[in-house]
Design an enzyme around this catalytic site. Structure first.
Site, mmCIF file in Angstrom:
data_model
loop_
_atom_site.group_PDB
_atom_site.id
_atom_site.type_symbol
_atom_site.label_atom_id
_atom_site.label_comp_id
_atom_site.label_asym_id
_atom_site.label_seq_id
_atom_site.Cartn_x
_atom_site.Cartn_y
_atom_site.Cartn_z
ATOM 1 C CG HIS A 195 35.979 35.297 54.497
ATOM 2 N ND1 HIS A 195 37.070 35.649 55.353
ATOM 3 C CD2 HIS A 195 36.278 35.530 53.033
ATOM 4 C CE1 HIS A 195 38.001 35.913 54.337
ATOM 5 N NE2 HIS A 195 37.722 35.878 53.285
ATOM 6 N NE ARG A 302 32.288 35.692 40.234
ATOM 7 C CZ ARG A 302 30.865 35.706 40.082
ATOM 8 N NH1 ARG A 302 30.137 34.440 40.244
ATOM 9 N NH2 ARG A 302 30.079 36.802 39.737
ATOM 10 N NE ARG A 338 36.543 36.225 36.608
ATOM 11 C CZ ARG A 338 35.415 36.659 37.312
ATOM 12 N NH1 ARG A 338 34.685 37.471 36.578
ATOM 13 N NH2 ARG A 338 35.103 36.873 38.678
ATOM 14 C CD GLU A 440 33.352 42.145 33.949
ATOM 15 O OE1 GLU A 440 32.594 41.713 34.526
ATOM 16 O OE2 GLU A 440 34.750 41.439 33.634
ATOM 17 C CG ASN A 463 27.357 40.692 38.743
ATOM 18 O OD1 ASN A 463 25.873 40.461 38.453
ATOM 19 N ND2 ASN A 463 27.762 39.560 39.109
ATOM 20 C CG ASP A 464 32.271 44.197 37.466
ATOM 21 O OD1 ASP A 464 32.164 44.881 38.393
ATOM 22 O OD2 ASP A 464 32.932 43.145 37.443
ATOM 23 C CB CYS A 511 28.449 34.711 33.272
ATOM 24 S SG CYS A 511 29.740 35.914 32.864
#
Ligand code: PEP
Ligand code: MG
Length: 582
Positions: A195, A302, A338, A440, A463-464, A511
Site C-alpha cells: 500500500h 484497474r 477493465r 495476457e 505483466n502477466d 497496457c
C-alpha cells in the site's frame, strides 16, 4: 566514506537531505505478572491505549489534505476497523485475566498469533495485511509504553525537506509525509506492491523500499541521497557525489518539464504513422492527470482498487457513481474499464474472497475473469454499472485474463442478458458499447486470431503475459531475473497478437509496463503496435521517442530480432535500434 545501499525502486525522483529515522518496530515488550486485584486496572490501561490509538488515527484522517486521493482515508479506516475488531480489542483482555499478565504482553501474544497465521500464507497481498496488524499493534503499544512521538506528533517544521528512513511506513504516515513536505522515504521492508509503495507513486514522493538492514548504516541527521529511479541510497556522500546527483536532479526536473511542450502535439512517428497514447489509471485522483499530459483517453482503468480496504464489495450504484465521476473528469475522452481482476497478488476483504484450502499457485488459480465467472453476482453488478455508465460518456469494457473462447462467450451472453434487463427497466446504456479482451495468457496470444473475430479490440497485458510465458511468479524476487520482456517467446506472442488484430481489422493496444518502457518503444512500433497505454508519468517521454522513430527503417532489424535465439541476442540487436545516430 560514502556507503551505497541498493533497494527496490518504487517511485522516481532524486532527493538529497538529512535523515529522520522512524523506528516503528523496536518496541521492547516484557512480561510481568499482575495480581488478581490489578486485573481491572490493567484492562482499563489497555482500553485507554486503544482509545488513544483510535483518537490518533481519527486526527490523521481529519488532516488529510483535500487534494489527496480518497483511497487514503480508506487505508486509515482499515486501521480504525482493526482497532474495533474483537481479535485485537477484546482477546488481549481475556489473556490479561487468564494469564495475569501486563497489557503489553497480552497484546504482543495476540499480535504473534495473528502474524503467524499470515506468515503461513505465501501471498504478497496477505503480507500487506500482516503489516497492517503490526502498524495497529505498535500504535497501541506506543500508547501503553508512553513511547516517543510518532510522525504526526513531530512538528511539521522539523520534517520539511527531510528524508524519512524507517523499518516500514503505514499508509497513514505516507499521507502525513506529503502534507509535511518530506523530500523522500526509504524503508527496510515492503515491496513494489505494498500500500505504501502504491501511495508513494500516487503522491509523487521519491521512494526506495526493501533496504534490508539499512538502519545499521544510516543514523538520524545523516546526509543521504535517494535515487528513486534506480533504487540506490547513498549515505554520507562526498562533495563530488552530491554534485553529480544535484545535476541529475536538476536534469530530471528540466527533462520532465521540457516534455510538457509535447502535450498538444499529435502523436506520430517520424515516417508519419499515427499512434494513440492512452493512460493507465489505478486511483481516482490520477484521472486529473490524464488531460494534463494530453492522453487520448484511458486504456486501462484497474477497477479492483474500488474493492480494496473495505468489508463489503461496492454495489451497482456505487460503481455507477465512481464511473460517472471519472467520465466527468475525462470530459469526452474514452474510458476503458477493465473488469475486476482480483485474485493472485490482489486480494480484498469484501469481494470474491477465496474460501477453502490455501492454493499454492494463486497466480495460476481463480483470478480475474475466472473468479468473475464463478462469482457471477459480483460480476453482474459491475457489468450492469458499466453498461449504465456508458449512457454518460464514451465507455469500453475490457476483460482480463481470457484463456479460452468459452469464457468470452459466457461474458458476451451475460452482456446480452443484462442489456435486455436494462431495456425492461428503461435504464439507458450505449447499445454499441465496445468489448475488448486482454491478451495476457500465452494460450490467448496463440489463439489471438480467434479472439479477434469476436472482440472489438485487444490489449496486451505484458505483466502477466511475461509471467505466464516464463513460468515465474511476477512478485517473487527469487525468479525475477527470468522476467524478460525481450525473450524471443514473449516477442513472438506480442507479434502474433498484433498481426491477429491487423487481420481482423481491430485495434490492438498494449497496457502492460512494457508499453511504458522507452527502451522498447521503437521495437514495439516496428512490430506493428499502434496503441500504447502507459502511466501518465511516462506518457510524454514515450511520445517523444515515437516522434523520433522511423518505423520502416527498423523492419529488417525487427525480423532479425524475432529470429534471435536468446534475450541477450535480442538485447544486442535492440541496442542498434536505441543508439541515437552519431
Ligand atoms: C498486465 O498484466 O500487463 C496488466 C496490465 O494487468 P495487471 O498488471 O493489472 O495484472
Ligand atoms: Mg494482468
Amino acid at each position: 566514506m560514502t556507503i551505497s545501499i541498493q533497494g527496490v525502486s518504487v517511485s522516481h525522483g532524486v532527493a538529497i537531505g538529512s535523515v529522520h529515522i522512524i523506528q516503528h518496530d523496536q518496541l521492547d515488550v516484557y512480561e510481568y505478572k499482575i495480581h488478581k486485584s490489578q486485573i481491572n486496572d490493567e484492562i482499563s490501561r489497555f482500553n485507554d491505549a486503544v482509545a488513544s490509538a483510535r483518537q490518533q488515527l481519527r486526527a490523521i484522517r481529519d488532516h488529510i489534505p483535500a487534494s489527496t486521493s480518497v483511497d487514503i482515508s480508506a487505508f486509515i479506516d482499515t486501521h480504525l476497523l482493526m482497532l474495533e475488531d474483537i481479535t485485537l480489542a477484546e482477546e488481549p483482555k481475556r489473556t490479561i485475566k487468564e494469564r495475569l499478565c501486563n497489557a503489553e504482553w497480552a497484546l504482543k501474544l495476540q499480535r504473534d498469533a495473528l502474524v503467524n497465521v499470515f506468515n503461513e500464507m505465501a501471498d504478497s497481498y496477505l503480507s500487506t495485511r500482516r503489516d497492517d496488524v503490526d502498524h495497529v499493534v505498535n500504535r497501541i503499544l506506543r500508547a501503553l509504553l508512553k513511547q516517543k512521538p510518532l510522525l504526526h506528533e513531530i512538528p511539521d517544521s522539523h520534517l520539511k525537506n527531510r528524508i524519512i528512513v524507517a523499518d516500514d511506513l503505514t499508509p497513514a504516515d505516507t499521507v502525513l509525509m506529503q502534507h509535511y513536505g518530506i523530500a523522500a522515504f526509504a524503508t527496510e521492508y515492503g515491496g513494489p506492491t505494498s500500500h505504501t509503495a502504491i501511495l508513494a507513486r500516487s503522491l509523487g514522493i521519491p521512494a526506495v523500499v526493501g533496504l534490508h538492514n539499512a538502519q545499521c548504516f544510516i543514523k538520524n541527521d545523516d546526509l543521504v541521497i535517494i535515487d528513486g529511479s534506480t533504487g540506490v541510497v547513498l549515505v554520507d556522500p562526498d562533495k563530488l557525489t552530491i554534485a553529480f546527483y544535484e545535476k541529475k536532479q536538476l536534469g530530471e526536473k528540466r527533462y520532465y518539464s521540457s516534455l510538457g511542450k509535447l502535450k498538444n502535439v499529435p502523436t506520430a512517428t517520424e515516417d508519419g504513422i499515427a499512434v494513440t497514447l492512452t493512460a493507465n489509471i489505478e486511483l481516482p485522483k490520477d484521472f486529473e492527470s490524464v488531460r494534463d499530459v494530453g492522453a487520448k483517453g484511458v486504456g486501462l482503468y484497474r477497477t479492483e482498487f474500488l474493492y480494496m480496504n473495505r468489508e463489503t464489495s461496492p454495489d451497482e450504484e456505487e460503481h455507477l457513481e465512481a464511473y460517472v465521476n471519472v467520465l466527468k473528469i475525462l470530459r469526452g475522452l474514452p474510458l476503458t474499464i477493465r473488469t475486476l481482476d482480483l485474485g493472485a497478488d490482489k486480494q480484498v476483504d469484501g469481494a470474491g474472497n477465496q474460501t477453502g484450502p490455501i492454493r499454492s499457485n494463486p497466480a495460476l488459480g481463480l483470478r480475474a475473469i475466472r473468479l468473475c465467472l464463478k462469482e457471477t453476482e459480483l460480476f453482474r453488478t459491475q457489468l450492469r454499472a458499466i453498461l449504465r455508465a456508458s449512457a454518460y460518456g464514451s465507455v469500453r469494457i475490457m476483460i482480463p485474463m481470457l484463456t479460452n473462447i468459452q469464457e468470452l462467450q459466457q461474458v458476451l451472453q451475460m452482456l446480452v442478458d443484462l442489456k435486455a434487463e436494462l431495456d425492461n427497466q428503461s435504464k439507458a446504456y450505449d447499445p454499441d458499447i465496445k468489448i475488448g479482451g486482454m491478451i495476457e495468457v500465452p494460450a490467448a496470444a496463440i489463439c489471438a486470431h480467434i479472439f479477434a473475430k469476436k472482440l472489438d479490440f485487444l490489449s496486451i497485458g505484458t505483466n502477466d503475459l511475461i509471467q505466464y510465458t516464463m513460468a515465474i511468479d511476477r512478485v517473487n524476487d527469487e525468479v525475477n531475473y527470468l522476467y524478460d520482456p525481450l525473450h524471443p517467446a514473449v516477442l513472438r506472442l506480442i507479434h502474433m497478437t498484433i498481426k491477429a488484430g491487423e487481420e481482423a481489422n481491430i485495434p490492438v493496444s498494449m497496457c502492460g509496463e512494457m508499453a511504458g518502457d522507452k527502451e522498447h518503444t521503437q521495437l514495439l512500433l516496428a512490430l506493428g503496435l499502434r496503441e500504447f497505454s502507459v502511466h501518465t508519468a511516462s506518457l510524454l517521454e514515450i511520445k517523444k521517442i515515437i516522434a523520433h522513430t522511423n518505423t520502416s527503417k527498423w523492419i529488417p532489424l525487427t525480423k532479425k530480432i524475432l529470429n534471435a535465439a536468446t534475450g541477450a541476442e535480442v538485447n544486442l540487436l535492440l541496442q542498434q535500434m536505441n543508439t541515437p545516430p552519431a
